[in-house]
Enzyme design. Structure first.
Site, PDB file in Angstrom:
ATOM      1  N   ASP A  75       3.333   4.445   4.915  1.00 37.04           N
ATOM      2  CA  ASP A  75       4.699   4.436   4.395  1.00 37.04           C
ATOM      3  C   ASP A  75       5.611   5.130   5.398  1.00 37.04           C
ATOM      4  OD1 ASP A  75       6.988   4.323   2.897  1.00 37.04           O
ATOM      5  OD2 ASP A  75       6.163   5.357   1.161  1.00 37.04           O
ATOM      6  N   ARG A  97       7.969  -1.165   5.428  1.00 36.81           N
ATOM      7  CA  ARG A  97       6.737  -1.719   5.984  1.00 36.81           C
ATOM      8  C   ARG A  97       6.649  -3.231   5.905  1.00 36.81           C
ATOM      9  NH1 ARG A  97       2.237   1.794   3.051  1.00 36.81           N
ATOM     10  NH2 ARG A  97       3.762   1.824   1.385  1.00 36.81           N
TER      11      ARG A  97
END
Length: 136
Positions: free
Chosen positions: A108, A19
């Site tokens: 995530d 991320r």
């Protein structure tokens, strides 16, 4: 014409190479572990070069103007660490707090597919548009 003010940003996702590297690549500020393959593939589709490496957050509280976290757990951890340092000039926030679609958490991508990486990319783009419009 007004003088341009330069601000420094650090993108945080503890224990991740998915991320925060996407967020960094979208915003274009190169930073020690290479980005996850799925993230590299997504960035190539948009012609965004990747030079990110993961690193531990250390003296960053005094070096950066903004530390943008990917989720609430990271925000709590970073705030907790910031209390332990002498000087913290950084404004610590959720990157998603700038999302025009109010998706505050950057999900995530540990088990993510191409579509999931695309979703994170688009969310980062939205967040940075709003961030820059607010002209910090």
């Amino acid at each position: 014409m007004a003088d341009q003010v330069t601000k420094s940003m650090l993108f945080v996702r503890l224990d991740s190479i998915r991320r925060s590297p996407i967020a960094e690549a979208v915003f274009r500020k190169p930073m020690g572990n290479p980005l996850d393959y799925g993230g590299q593939s997504c960035m190539r589709r948009y012609g965004i070069p990747m030079s990110h490496v993961a690193q531990q957050i250390t003296e960053d509280f005094a070096m950066f103007d903004y530390i943008l976290c990917m989720d609430e757990s990271n925000l709590r951890d970073v705030n907790r660490k910031s209390i332990q340092v002498k000087t913290c000039k950084a404004k610590i926030e959720l990157l998603g707090s700038y999302d025009s679609q109010k998706q505050f958490i950057i999900d995530d991508l540990y088990y993510g597919n191409d579509s999931d990486f695309e979703t994170v990319y688009q969310q980062c783009v939205r967040c940075f548009r709003v961030f820059l419009e607010k002209a910090h």
